[in-house]
Design a protein around this motif. Sequence first.
Motif, PDB file in Angstrom:
ATOM      1  N   ILE A   1      76.291   5.247 -69.662  1.00  0.00           N
ATOM      2  CA  ILE A   1      75.781   3.876 -69.724  1.00  0.00           C
ATOM      3  C   ILE A   1      74.314   3.967 -70.136  1.00  0.00           C
ATOM      4  CG2 ILE A   1      75.425   1.726 -68.492  1.00  0.00           C
ATOM      5  CD1 ILE A   1      78.387   2.594 -69.015  1.00  0.00           C
ATOM      6  N   ALA A   2      73.998   3.370 -71.259  1.00  0.00           N
ATOM      7  CA  ALA A   2      72.747   3.665 -71.970  1.00  0.00           C
ATOM      8  C   ALA A   2      71.487   3.342 -71.184  1.00  0.00           C
ATOM      9  CB  ALA A   2      72.731   2.914 -73.301  1.00  0.00           C
ATOM     10  N   ASP A   3      71.509   2.256 -70.406  1.00  0.00           N
ATOM     11  CA  ASP A   3      70.273   1.830 -69.742  1.00  0.00           C
ATOM     12  C   ASP A   3      70.293   2.087 -68.248  1.00  0.00           C
ATOM     13  OD1 ASP A   3      72.236  -0.087 -69.435  1.00  0.00           O
ATOM     14  OD2 ASP A   3      70.864  -1.790 -69.567  1.00  0.00           O
ATOM     15  N   GLY A   4      71.092   3.077 -67.806  1.00  0.00           N
ATOM     16  CA  GLY A   4      70.995   3.557 -66.431  1.00  0.00           C
ATOM     17  C   GLY A   4      71.698   2.712 -65.395  1.00  0.00           C
ATOM     18  N   LEU A   5      71.455   3.048 -64.142  1.00  0.00           N
ATOM     19  CA  LEU A   5      72.180   2.473 -63.024  1.00  0.00           C
ATOM     20  C   LEU A   5      72.090   0.954 -62.974  1.00  0.00           C
ATOM     21  CD1 LEU A   5      73.834   3.021 -60.462  1.00  0.00           C
ATOM     22  CD2 LEU A   5      71.675   3.166 -59.204  1.00  0.00           C
ATOM     23  N   LYS A   6      70.878   0.415 -63.103  1.00  0.00           N
ATOM     24  CA  LYS A   6      70.671  -1.026 -62.933  1.00  0.00           C
ATOM     25  C   LYS A   6      70.192  -1.719 -64.203  1.00  0.00           C
ATOM     26  CE  LYS A   6      69.563  -0.612 -57.997  1.00  0.00           C
ATOM     27  NZ  LYS A   6      68.541  -0.890 -56.948  1.00  0.00           N
ATOM     28  N   GLY A   7      70.254  -1.028 -65.322  1.00  0.00           N
ATOM     29  CA  GLY A   7      69.817  -1.652 -66.569  1.00  0.00           C
ATOM     30  C   GLY A   7      68.323  -1.605 -66.793  1.00  0.00           C
ATOM     31  N   THR A   8      67.641  -0.749 -66.061  1.00  0.00           N
ATOM     32  CA  THR A   8      66.168  -0.687 -66.153  1.00  0.00           C
ATOM     33  C   THR A   8      65.674   0.573 -66.850  1.00  0.00           C
ATOM     34  OG1 THR A   8      66.054   0.351 -63.967  1.00  0.00           O
ATOM     35  CG2 THR A   8      65.904  -2.047 -64.057  1.00  0.00           C
ATOM     36  N   ASP A   9      66.579   1.371 -67.384  1.00  0.00           N
ATOM     37  CA  ASP A   9      66.198   2.635 -68.019  1.00  0.00           C
ATOM     38  C   ASP A   9      66.183   2.431 -69.532  1.00  0.00           C
ATOM     39  OD1 ASP A   9      65.672   5.249 -68.608  1.00  0.00           O
ATOM     40  OD2 ASP A   9      67.560   6.061 -67.846  1.00  0.00           O
ATOM     41  N   TYR A  10      65.008   2.365 -70.127  1.00  0.00           N
ATOM     42  CA  TYR A  10      64.927   2.077 -71.564  1.00  0.00           C
ATOM     43  C   TYR A  10      63.714   2.751 -72.190  1.00  0.00           C
ATOM     44  CZ  TYR A  10      61.461  -1.459 -70.093  1.00  0.00           C
ATOM     45  OH  TYR A  10      60.386  -2.100 -69.542  1.00  0.00           O
ATOM     46  N   ARG A  11      63.731   2.815 -73.499  1.00  0.00           N
ATOM     47  CA  ARG A  11      62.589   3.268 -74.292  1.00  0.00           C
ATOM     48  C   ARG A  11      62.055   2.082 -75.081  1.00  0.00           C
ATOM     49  NH1 ARG A  11      62.826   7.377 -71.554  1.00  0.00           N
ATOM     50  NH2 ARG A  11      63.703   9.388 -72.211  1.00  0.00           N
ATOM     51  N   GLU A  12      60.752   2.012 -75.231  1.00  0.00           N
ATOM     52  CA  GLU A  12      60.145   0.971 -76.049  1.00  0.00           C
ATOM     53  C   GLU A  12      59.982   1.497 -77.469  1.00  0.00           C
ATOM     54  OE1 GLU A  12      56.526  -0.310 -74.196  1.00  0.00           O
ATOM     55  OE2 GLU A  12      57.595  -1.628 -72.791  1.00  0.00           O
ATOM     56  N   ILE A  13      60.546   0.776 -78.434  1.00  0.00           N
ATOM     57  CA  ILE A  13      60.501   1.176 -79.838  1.00  0.00           C
ATOM     58  C   ILE A  13      59.841   0.068 -80.644  1.00  0.00           C
ATOM     59  CG2 ILE A  13      61.884   1.795 -81.862  1.00  0.00           C
ATOM     60  CD1 ILE A  13      63.997   2.893 -79.973  1.00  0.00           C
ATOM     61  N   GLU A  14      58.859   0.444 -81.436  1.00  0.00           N
ATOM     62  CA  GLU A  14      58.112  -0.535 -82.217  1.00  0.00           C
ATOM     63  C   GLU A  14      58.982  -1.109 -83.331  1.00  0.00           C
ATOM     64  OE1 GLU A  14      53.934  -0.916 -84.781  1.00  0.00           O
ATOM     65  OE2 GLU A  14      54.531   1.001 -83.886  1.00  0.00           O
ATOM     66  N   VAL A  15      58.876  -2.412 -83.537  1.00  0.00           N
ATOM     67  CA  VAL A  15      59.598  -3.096 -84.609  1.00  0.00           C
ATOM     68  C   VAL A  15      58.559  -3.531 -85.651  1.00  0.00           C
ATOM     69  CG1 VAL A  15      61.126  -5.003 -85.222  1.00  0.00           C
ATOM     70  CG2 VAL A  15      61.342  -3.908 -82.987  1.00  0.00           C
ATOM     71  N   GLU A  16      58.428  -2.745 -86.705  1.00  0.00           N
ATOM     72  CA  GLU A  16      57.492  -3.112 -87.759  1.00  0.00           C
ATOM     73  C   GLU A  16      57.946  -4.422 -88.408  1.00  0.00           C
ATOM     74  OE1 GLU A  16      58.716  -0.120 -87.388  1.00  0.00           O
ATOM     75  OE2 GLU A  16      57.054   1.315 -87.275  1.00  0.00           O
ATOM     76  N   ASN A  17      57.001  -5.321 -88.618  1.00  0.00           N
ATOM     77  CA  ASN A  17      57.275  -6.617 -89.237  1.00  0.00           C
ATOM     78  C   ASN A  17      58.196  -7.501 -88.397  1.00  0.00           C
ATOM     79  OD1 ASN A  17      55.759  -5.845 -91.583  1.00  0.00           O
ATOM     80  ND2 ASN A  17      57.548  -4.713 -92.326  1.00  0.00           N
ATOM     81  N   GLY A  18      58.286  -7.209 -87.102  1.00  0.00           N
ATOM     82  CA  GLY A  18      59.095  -8.054 -86.232  1.00  0.00           C
ATOM     83  C   GLY A  18      58.483  -9.446 -86.112  1.00  0.00           C
ATOM     84  N   LEU A  19      59.296 -10.460 -86.310  1.00  0.00           N
ATOM     85  CA  LEU A  19      58.811 -11.835 -86.220  1.00  0.00           C
ATOM     86  C   LEU A  19      58.714 -12.294 -84.775  1.00  0.00           C
ATOM     87  CD1 LEU A  19      58.080 -14.488 -87.693  1.00  0.00           C
ATOM     88  CD2 LEU A  19      60.531 -15.023 -87.766  1.00  0.00           C
ATOM     89  N   HIS A  20      59.647 -11.846 -83.931  1.00  0.00           N
ATOM     90  CA  HIS A  20      59.708 -12.277 -82.539  1.00  0.00           C
ATOM     91  C   HIS A  20      59.443 -11.130 -81.564  1.00  0.00           C
ATOM     92  CE1 HIS A  20      61.592 -15.933 -84.123  1.00  0.00           C
ATOM     93  NE2 HIS A  20      62.428 -15.153 -84.776  1.00  0.00           N
ATOM     94  N   CYS A  21      59.949  -9.956 -81.865  1.00  0.00           N
ATOM     95  CA  CYS A  21      59.869  -8.807 -80.966  1.00  0.00           C
ATOM     96  C   CYS A  21      59.073  -7.690 -81.635  1.00  0.00           C
ATOM     97  CB  CYS A  21      61.262  -8.302 -80.590  1.00  0.00           C
ATOM     98  SG  CYS A  21      62.386  -9.580 -79.972  1.00  0.00           S
ATOM     99  N   LYS A  22      57.893  -7.435 -81.149  1.00  0.00           N
ATOM    100  CA  LYS A  22      57.103  -6.330 -81.696  1.00  0.00           C
ATOM    101  C   LYS A  22      57.525  -5.002 -81.082  1.00  0.00           C
ATOM    102  CE  LYS A  22      54.635  -9.171 -84.129  1.00  0.00           C
ATOM    103  NZ  LYS A  22      54.833  -9.232 -85.603  1.00  0.00           N
ATOM    104  N   ILE A  23      58.035  -5.064 -79.867  1.00  0.00           N
ATOM    105  CA  ILE A  23      58.541  -3.878 -79.162  1.00  0.00           C
ATOM    106  C   ILE A  23      59.939  -4.197 -78.649  1.00  0.00           C
ATOM    107  CG2 ILE A  23      58.226  -2.312 -77.213  1.00  0.00           C
ATOM    108  CD1 ILE A  23      56.104  -1.886 -79.263  1.00  0.00           C
ATOM    109  N   ALA A  24      60.897  -3.327 -78.923  1.00  0.00           N
ATOM    110  CA  ALA A  24      62.261  -3.511 -78.430  1.00  0.00           C
ATOM    111  C   ALA A  24      62.527  -2.558 -77.272  1.00  0.00           C
ATOM    112  CB  ALA A  24      63.271  -3.263 -79.550  1.00  0.00           C
ATOM    113  N   LYS A  25      63.228  -3.037 -76.272  1.00  0.00           N
ATOM    114  CA  LYS A  25      63.575  -2.240 -75.091  1.00  0.00           C
ATOM    115  C   LYS A  25      65.009  -1.748 -75.249  1.00  0.00           C
ATOM    116  CE  LYS A  25      60.700  -5.338 -72.263  1.00  0.00           C
ATOM    117  NZ  LYS A  25      60.548  -6.429 -73.265  1.00  0.00           N
ATOM    118  N   ILE A  26      65.161  -0.525 -75.754  1.00  0.00           N
ATOM    119  CA  ILE A  26      66.470   0.026 -76.087  1.00  0.00           C
ATOM    120  C   ILE A  26      66.915   0.993 -74.990  1.00  0.00           C
ATOM    121  CG2 ILE A  26      67.798   1.332 -77.785  1.00  0.00           C
ATOM    122  CD1 ILE A  26      66.779  -1.420 -78.745  1.00  0.00           C
TER     123      ILE A  26
END
Length: 370
Positions: free
Chosen positions: A115-140
């Motif tokens: 399960i990608a984001d861990g036990l409670k959904g709080t395990d993620y990496r922040e990935i920069e979104v170049e030219n993102g209109l709404h999200c400059k950082i995505a929590k993947i």
Amino acid sequence: MEKSKVYFTDLRTRPGLNLLDKLEKLVKKAGIENIDFKNKFVAIKIHFGEPGNLAYIRPNYARRIVDIVKELGGKPFLTDANTLYKGRRDNALDHLDAAMENGFNPLTLGCQIIIADGLKGTDYREIEVENGLHCKIAKIGTAIADADIIISMNHFKGHEMTGFGGAIKNLGMGAGSRGGKLEMHSASQPKIVKKRCVSCGYCIKSCSQDAISYDENRKAEINYEKCIGCGQCVAVCQFNAAQVVWNESADTANEKIAEYTYAVIKDKPHFHVSFIMNVSPNCDCWDSNDTAIVPDIGIAASFDPIALDMACVNLVNKAPMMKNTILEDKCYHQGDDKFSRIHSNTNWKTGLDHGVKLGIGKEEYELIVL
């Protein structure tokens, strides 16, 4: 401009060539063997299906993709991220139970499930979104973000928020952590329903911004001047007191999903397979699936997720309507866009258009029929 290639096979079989063999022939013809899998971690992103819903992709198909990846030297695992809403897949333990109930387990798959984001959904990496209109950082979800290669296996179907669910929806919304899903669904911070609060304090402990405290009645409350809308309180609350404010427009949500898809496949080899069968009108997240709107069509594969989604939409729209389905309820006429007719408050093309601007892929494609 050169068009993206989308490879397609129908579902006709003969002795010595079953659907699993046709799937293997399809993905190899589409070029999956050109990826360097040697000793690479390969995230196979799939939806395990909410128990009670029977429209999800059969584990047999996933096993064949796993076997191909292993033959090519890769280290595959099947994965999905936890849901934002409360249900059978909102934490890793229940999520794994649901997956196994639907036939996904290491014995049937030949690989592990993570399960990608861990036990409670709080395990993620922040990935920069170049030219993102709404999200400059995505929590993947961490397991997907840490993978070397991404393969998406998509059940193509309708979707109540995005119009349809295909490769972009499976990757963007599906790979986001619970905080990421909150960001895609909502333009505002979460809320506290105080009558549900039991004063356990988990939301206070988990808030990175110290934005939550007790009020005079020892009920949690949010200081919105500090809150950054990360969704951690929604993820950790076991009593549904911390809740999402559902106020995002469909167009904006589609664009955010495209930005999250960009983050998932950024700087990584990626390959996509869509199963255009049992095309139910709503998401596999529901605990039931309504009658398919068209006959089963086939399987398509491409390195370009946008071209793949566009091809699948066109194939569904060209197919005849099934009788006694939601399309009859919606007064569908041949030639109408089926997904817009079913979900009239959505515009599925906004997500694909935004994905093109982000450089994810192209809407123009060449359909190569095997």
